[in-house]
Write an enzyme that holds these catalytic residues in place. Structure first.
Site, PDB file in Angstrom:
ATOM      1  N   GLY A 258      60.805   4.628  20.402  1.00  0.00           N
ATOM      2  CA  GLY A 258      61.139   3.276  20.875  1.00  0.00           C
ATOM      3  C   GLY A 258      61.410   3.310  22.370  1.00  0.00           C
TER       4      GLY A 258
ATOM      5  N   ARG B 177      70.174   1.857  14.633  1.00  0.00           N
ATOM      6  CA  ARG B 177      69.889   2.682  13.453  1.00  0.00           C
ATOM      7  C   ARG B 177      71.175   3.081  12.732  1.00  0.00           C
ATOM      8  NH1 ARG B 177      64.450   3.954  12.910  1.00  0.00           N
ATOM      9  NH2 ARG B 177      63.447   4.748  14.787  1.00  0.00           N
TER      10      ARG B 177
ATOM     11  N   THR C 233      67.404   6.777  24.460  1.00  0.00           N
ATOM     12  CA  THR C 233      67.466   5.846  23.325  1.00  0.00           C
ATOM     13  C   THR C 233      68.569   4.829  23.572  1.00  0.00           C
ATOM     14  OG1 THR C 233      68.019   5.524  20.994  1.00  0.00           O
ATOM     15  CG2 THR C 233      68.887   7.511  21.983  1.00  0.00           C
TER      16      THR C 233
ATOM     17  N   ASP D 154      65.418  11.709  19.292  1.00  0.00           N
ATOM     18  CA  ASP D 154      65.442  12.839  18.380  1.00  0.00           C
ATOM     19  C   ASP D 154      64.036  13.256  17.909  1.00  0.00           C
ATOM     20  OD1 ASP D 154      67.470  14.415  17.121  1.00  0.00           O
ATOM     21  OD2 ASP D 154      66.626  13.672  15.233  1.00  0.00           O
TER      22      ASP D 154
ATOM     23  N   ARG E 110      54.956   6.112  18.153  1.00  0.00           N
ATOM     24  CA  ARG E 110      55.718   7.009  17.271  1.00  0.00           C
ATOM     25  C   ARG E 110      54.786   8.022  16.609  1.00  0.00           C
ATOM     26  NH1 ARG E 110      60.903   5.052  17.195  1.00  0.00           N
ATOM     27  NH2 ARG E 110      61.198   2.804  17.209  1.00  0.00           N
TER      28      ARG E 110
ATOM     29  N   ASP F  97      72.580   7.912  20.223  1.00  0.00           N
ATOM     30  CA  ASP F  97      72.993   8.749  19.090  1.00  0.00           C
ATOM     31  C   ASP F  97      72.542  10.204  19.203  1.00  0.00           C
ATOM     32  OD1 ASP F  97      70.296   8.305  18.793  1.00  0.00           O
ATOM     33  OD2 ASP F  97      70.373   7.740  16.677  1.00  0.00           O
TER      34      ASP F  97
ATOM     35  N   ASP G  88      70.067   3.673  21.243  1.00  0.00           N
ATOM     36  CA  ASP G  88      71.011   3.908  20.143  1.00  0.00           C
ATOM     37  C   ASP G  88      72.181   4.815  20.546  1.00  0.00           C
ATOM     38  OD1 ASP G  88      69.108   2.500  18.732  1.00  0.00           O
ATOM     39  OD2 ASP G  88      68.272   4.252  17.722  1.00  0.00           O
TER      40      ASP G  88
HETATM   41  O1  F6P Z   1      65.634   3.845  17.968  1.00  0.00           O
HETATM   42  C1  F6P Z   1      65.553   2.695  18.730  1.00  0.00           C
HETATM   43  C2  F6P Z   1      65.341   1.483  17.873  1.00  0.00           C
HETATM   44  O2  F6P Z   1      65.308   0.358  18.710  1.00  0.00           O
HETATM   45  C3  F6P Z   1      66.372   1.299  16.751  1.00  0.00           C
HETATM   46  O3  F6P Z   1      67.594   0.795  17.232  1.00  0.00           O
HETATM   47  C4  F6P Z   1      65.616   0.388  15.825  1.00  0.00           C
HETATM   48  O4  F6P Z   1      66.057   0.502  14.485  1.00  0.00           O
HETATM   49  C5  F6P Z   1      64.208   0.871  15.953  1.00  0.00           C
HETATM   50  O5  F6P Z   1      64.109   1.543  17.192  1.00  0.00           O
HETATM   51  C6  F6P Z   1      63.152  -0.230  15.903  1.00  0.00           C
HETATM   52  O6  F6P Z   1      61.909   0.357  15.955  1.00  0.00           O
HETATM   53  P1  F6P Z   1      60.534  -0.428  16.136  1.00  0.00           P
HETATM   54  O7  F6P Z   1      60.375  -0.731  17.588  1.00  0.00           O
HETATM   55  O8  F6P Z   1      59.530   0.534  15.651  1.00  0.00           O
HETATM   56  O9  F6P Z   1      60.636  -1.682  15.334  1.00  0.00           O
END
Ligand code: F6P
Length: 350
Positions: free
Chosen positions: A13, A177, A131, A108, A74, A135, A133
């Site tokens: 992301g 997340r 990130t 990660d 991804r 995390d 997040d």
């Molecule tokens: O890991 C970053 C993040 O934005 C999370 O907070 C969220 O759950 C996820 O990616 C969303 O992913 P995508 O952009 O694939 O919908």
């Protein structure tokens, strides 16, 4: 071996602060005569040899740009552990492009791939943690998080006025997340009436009692901040009917919990409730000053790790310094909001 040309990619992301990292690393490597190839859209570019040459000239004005000029995906070359074909392809592409080393900028998942490439195949990799997040282990903070929290805060301040006008409860769902950093920090910053995070199982009796007391004391509206990964008890989990997709790294797509929480509050308190899922707004826009500086510093230090031959290392923020830590240690362990931090603010949620 002398390092003459380095690859760089951004995976997973996106988040505000990636472009400052790219700029910082490109300038630092260029100063030592090292060329930089940007691989497009994360590991996809590494697999397919899709690249662009990065120079101080074409990266000099990207510090304020959100997202990543390299694009992201991804894609996971280790998706099928038993099939090393894609991994062989990555190694071959690196060799065809004449890349002596690789800077992987990601969370990660992306860093997990970089770490495996280093440990299993001896490829020279260095990581940069990103990130929203926040995390990732072994670093005090990740860039992107600050901008994201500020976006949530701005959004809640807008939602507050309409919630107050209509005497409603406004449930705001944040990303993050399975770590509650964004929900927790933004919830504290807006003085939320309640915060739900994955680190503590939701107690709806307590949540509703808290909101009802506030209402009885004359409060006309309430703000509840819910992390998308908040932990519901098994009874409430039955509400979750949404179909969740799984990505290349095995993560389910989260989102929608705010609606469930809003429904529960409205039913139990007979208080009109709306829910807003902030979603990808939290990943967009120009990086905050904090994230521009952190990203720039991490980019410079990632380049220095390369120049020093510190393979398998990841840059990390420790206090005011940027240091190199073991990428192997950093990946695989999620950093969640500590009990101490939760307990401090628990003063407001008795
Ligand atoms: O890991 C970053 C993040 O934005 C999370 O907070 C969220 O759950 C996820 O990616 C969303 O992913 P995508 O952009 O694939 O919908």
């Amino acid at each position: 071996m002398d390092i003459k040309r380095v690859g760089m990619l951004t995976g997973g992301g996106d988040c505000p602060g990636l472009n400052p990292v790219i700029r910082g690393a490109v300038q630092t490597l260029h100063n030592q005569g090292v060329e930089v190839y940007g691989l497009m859209e994360g590991w996809r570019g590494a697999l397919e040899g899709d690249y662009t040459v990065l120079t101080p000239e074409n990266t000099s004005h990207i510090v304020s740009l959100g997202g990543t000029i390299l694009g992201s995906s991804r894609t996971n070359p280790f998706k099928h552990e038993e099939d090393e074909g894609p991994v062989d392809q990555v190694i071959e592409t690196m060799s065809n492009l004449g890349l002596d080393a690789l800077i992987a900028i990601g969370g990660d998942d992306t860093l997990g791939v970089a770490n495996k490439l280093h440990q299993r195949r001896g490829f020279k990799t260095v990581g940069v943690p990103k990130t929203i997040d926040n995390d990732l282990s072994c670093t005090d903070v990740t860039f992107g998080f600050d901008t994201s929290v500020n976006t949530v805060v701005e959004s809640v301040e807008k939602l507050r006025t309409t919630a107050e006008s209509h005497r409603r409860v406004m449930v705001v769902e944040t990303m993050g997340r399975h770590a509650g950093w964004i929900a927790y920090y933004s919830g504290v910053a807006v003085g939320a009436d309640y915060i739900l995070i994955p680190e503590r199982e939701a107690d709806f009796d307590h949540l509703c009692k808290t909101l009802q007391e506030k209402r009885d004391n004359g409060q006309k509206y309430a703000i509840v901040v819910v992390s998308e990964g908040a932990k519901l008890s098994s009874t409430e989990s039955a509400y979750i009917t949404k179909h969740h997709e799984v990505d290349d790294f095995g993560h389910i797509a989260l989102g929608g919990l705010g609606d469930i929480v809003a429904e529960i509050i409205e039913k139990r308190l007979d208080w009109e409730t709306r829910s807003v899922i902030l979603g990808h707004l939290q990943r967009g826009g120009s990086p905050s000053a904090f994230d521009r500086i952190l990203g720039t510093r991490m980019g410079i230090h990632a380049a220095r790790l390369v120049l020093d031959g510190q393979w398998g290392k990841m840059v990390a923020a420790k206090g005011n310094e940027i240091v190199g830590v073991s990428m192997a240690e950093a990946v695989g362990t999620m950093r969640t909001v500590s009990d101490n931090i939760i307990n401090e603010i628990g003063e407001f949620y008795q």
